[in-house]
Write a protein that holds these residues in place. Structure first.
Motif, short mmCIF file in Angstrom:
data_model
loop_
_atom_site.label_atom_id
_atom_site.label_comp_id
_atom_site.label_asym_id
_atom_site.label_seq_id
_atom_site.Cartn_x
_atom_site.Cartn_y
_atom_site.Cartn_z
N ILE A 181 -6.67 20.09 -27.88
CA ILE A 181 -5.42 19.59 -28.46
C ILE A 181 -4.33 20.64 -28.37
O ILE A 181 -3.18 20.36 -28.10
CB ILE A 181 -5.66 19.16 -29.92
CG1 ILE A 181 -6.54 17.90 -29.96
CG2 ILE A 181 -4.34 18.90 -30.64
CD1 ILE A 181 -6.93 17.49 -31.34
N ARG A 183 -14.47 11.38 -29.22
CA ARG A 183 -14.81 11.91 -30.55
C ARG A 183 -16.28 11.59 -30.85
O ARG A 183 -16.59 10.74 -31.68
CB ARG A 183 -13.89 11.29 -31.61
CG ARG A 183 -12.43 11.63 -31.41
CD ARG A 183 -11.54 10.84 -32.34
NE ARG A 183 -11.84 11.07 -33.74
CZ ARG A 183 -11.17 10.49 -34.74
NH1 ARG A 183 -10.19 9.65 -34.49
NH2 ARG A 183 -11.50 10.75 -35.99
N ASP A 243 -16.09 20.32 -32.61
CA ASP A 243 -14.80 20.41 -33.30
C ASP A 243 -13.97 21.57 -32.77
O ASP A 243 -12.75 21.47 -32.60
CB ASP A 243 -15.03 20.58 -34.80
CG ASP A 243 -15.58 19.32 -35.44
OD1 ASP A 243 -15.56 18.26 -34.78
OD2 ASP A 243 -16.05 19.39 -36.60
N LYS A 271 -6.28 12.85 -23.45
CA LYS A 271 -7.16 12.08 -24.34
C LYS A 271 -8.56 12.68 -24.32
O LYS A 271 -9.02 13.17 -23.29
CB LYS A 271 -7.22 10.62 -23.89
CG LYS A 271 -5.87 9.90 -23.95
CD LYS A 271 -5.97 8.46 -23.46
CE LYS A 271 -4.62 7.77 -23.52
NZ LYS A 271 -4.69 6.36 -23.05
N THR A 322 -12.60 20.63 -29.37
CA THR A 322 -11.57 19.61 -29.54
C THR A 322 -10.26 20.24 -29.98
O THR A 322 -9.18 19.89 -29.48
CB THR A 322 -12.03 18.56 -30.57
OG1 THR A 322 -13.25 17.97 -30.13
CG2 THR A 322 -10.99 17.47 -30.73
N THR A 359 -8.09 8.92 -28.17
CA THR A 359 -9.32 8.71 -27.41
C THR A 359 -9.03 7.84 -26.19
O THR A 359 -8.10 7.03 -26.19
CB THR A 359 -10.40 8.03 -28.27
OG1 THR A 359 -9.87 6.80 -28.79
CG2 THR A 359 -10.79 8.93 -29.43
N ILE A 388 -5.98 13.11 -32.51
CA ILE A 388 -6.77 12.92 -31.30
C ILE A 388 -6.56 11.51 -30.75
O ILE A 388 -6.69 10.53 -31.48
CB ILE A 388 -8.27 13.14 -31.58
CG1 ILE A 388 -8.52 14.55 -32.11
CG2 ILE A 388 -9.10 12.88 -30.34
CD1 ILE A 388 -9.93 14.76 -32.61
#
Length: 444
Positions: free
Chosen positions: A357, A368, A350, A365, A353, A48, A46
């Motif tokens: 991705i 988190r 999660d 970006k 996310t 950010t 990840i």
């Protein structure tokens, strides 16, 4: 992976059915009696967003009319709600709230039909004060005024400590509801650079204080909206010390503080407040029910003003709603609900996310957060996410474009996604629609 290949996968095998393959790929791990978590391999993948760098110049807030159109779209039952920061019913204790309403209607028939004039129901203020003291805050029931949600609490707080034309320091980006309040009060906002992990830059705030006549500072130090940041305790202490020495009030919006992804919620700014310059605002909209509209604002220094402005605004907050929340708090069921739902929110973050991705363009970006349920997404190229929003609404998909979280021209290529949604085939298709429109816009 090609979009049409993903389209085929989603159509033939809904996400939930192919999720075990993600476990084997190392994205998600199962912990006995704890739930599912993003594994370190994915966490390291990840990227950010960088700390923000807005122009630190006082600005009149404008252009917030566009928000109303987006909010109205949330009433469409066919809409997949990534845009509104409102948890789906499956995250909320709907049955508990319904039971509480039935109980108080039977046991308090007279109080249900009476006004609960400011500062609000004494028993509710006692319960709130007890919880705040447990979080390290020097608060008594006499310091609390019950409000119609946190939005009204912020409005009352700003009215109590500032006047039209005054300059208010805010995070950048910040919750668009705060921008609407500042706009409606005819005040000016100055955006302070903000780190997506640690919060408002204290050196940048100090420079702004030296340069401009700032009358108040408003921030969300615990799981902020839209960044989801969590300010470290040391930074909270430094911030309170800086503004207290200058006798500048801090308005703390702590509406997401209870939704920690860990076992203990972070300390509020108010816990570091020795000289009573922090005005604390929160509500039960994110934890019990958005429709309850029960919030509160707490301050010794400004209590009389807050109480008067509340009465002048709308006389009182719903009596039955106050009684119902009191019933839930007194029963101890609220704490048990929080213990149960926090891992659910962590998994929702999660899961989203992992989808970002996997699906979004390379170089995207994403924040988190350690609490709450929103993600801030920064696209790797310049795409107007407000135009993206307008394209998605007819397709029954709602997102929150970056432009509505600022008074400037920044964040046009950013968006906020709510992760507290029911995960099903419709949700998966909605994500694919977002990705497809991004690709189409890039190629235009």
């Amino acid at each position: 992976m090609d979009y049409f290949r993903w389209q085929t996968i989603f159509y033939t095998k809904p996400w939930l059915k192919i999720w075990p393959s993600r476990l084997s790929k190392g994205y998600i791990e199962s912990r006995p009696k704890s739930g599912f978590y993003v594994k370190r391999q994915m966490a390291e993948a990840i990227t950010t967003p960088e700390p923000t760098r807005p122009n630190t110049i006082p600005t009149l807030v404008s252009g917030q009319e566009m928000v109303l159109h987006l909010v109205k779209s949330a009433n469409n039952p066919k809409m997949v709600q990534f845009g509104a920061a409102v948890p789906a019913h499956s995250f909320l204790p709907t049955h508990l709230v319904t039971q509480a309403f039935r109980q108080v209607a039977k046991t308090h028939p007279a109080e249900v039909n009476d006004y609960q004039f400011p500062p609000g129901l004494p028993e509710l203020r006692q319960q709130i004060a007890r919880r705040m003291v447990g979080n390290g805050c020097d608060i008594t029931p006499q310091d609390i005024v019950i409000t119609d949600g946190c939005q009204e609490a912020l409005r009352l707080a700003l009215r109590a400590c500032a006047e039209p034309g005054d300059v208010i320091a805010i995070e950048s980006p910040t919750f668009y509801g705060l921008l609407q309040v500042i706009h409606s009060l005819r005040m000016k906002a100055i955006e302070i650079p903000t780190d997506p992990d640690t919060g408002m830059s204290i050196p940048a705030l100090k420079m702004a204080l030296d340069q401009w006549p700032i009358k108040a500072c408003v921030l969300v130090p615990s799981f902020s909206n839209p960044l989801g940041l969590s300010m470290p305790d040391q930074a909270k202490h430094q911030l309170v010390e800086l503004l207290s020495k200058r006798q500048i009030p801090m308005i703390e919006d702590d509406v997401y503080g209870e939704i920690t992804h860990g076992t203990r919620r972070p300390k509020p700014l108010k816990a570091f407040d020795q000289d009573d310059w922090v005005i604390y605002a929160s509500s039960f909209s994110k934890t019990l029910s958005p429709g309850l509209r029960v919030g509160w604002v707490a301050s010794k220094r400004y209590h009389d003003k807050l109480e008067y402005f509340k009465y002048a605004s709308n006389l009182a907050t719903s009596s039955i709603a106050q009684l119902a929340v009191t019933e839930i708090l007194q029963s101890g069921k609220f704490e048990r609900y929080l213990t149960r739902v926090r891992p659910q929110y962590a998994f929702a973050i999660d899961r989203m996310t992992a989808a970002i991705i996997e699906l979004f363009p390379q170089g995207t970006k994403v924040t988190r957060p350690k609490g709450g349920f929103v993600l801030w997404v920064e696209l790797p190229f310049e795409i107007d996410t407000f135009e993206l929003t307008k394209r998605l609404i007819p397709q029954n998909v709602s997102i929150a474009p970056g432009r509505i979280f600022t008074t400037t021209e920044n964040y046009n290529h950013c968006l906020r996604l709510s992760c507290a949604v029911d995960w099903n085939r419709q949700t998966e298709w909605a994500l694919l629609k977002i990705v497809n429109e991004i690709k189409l816009m890039k190629n235009e």
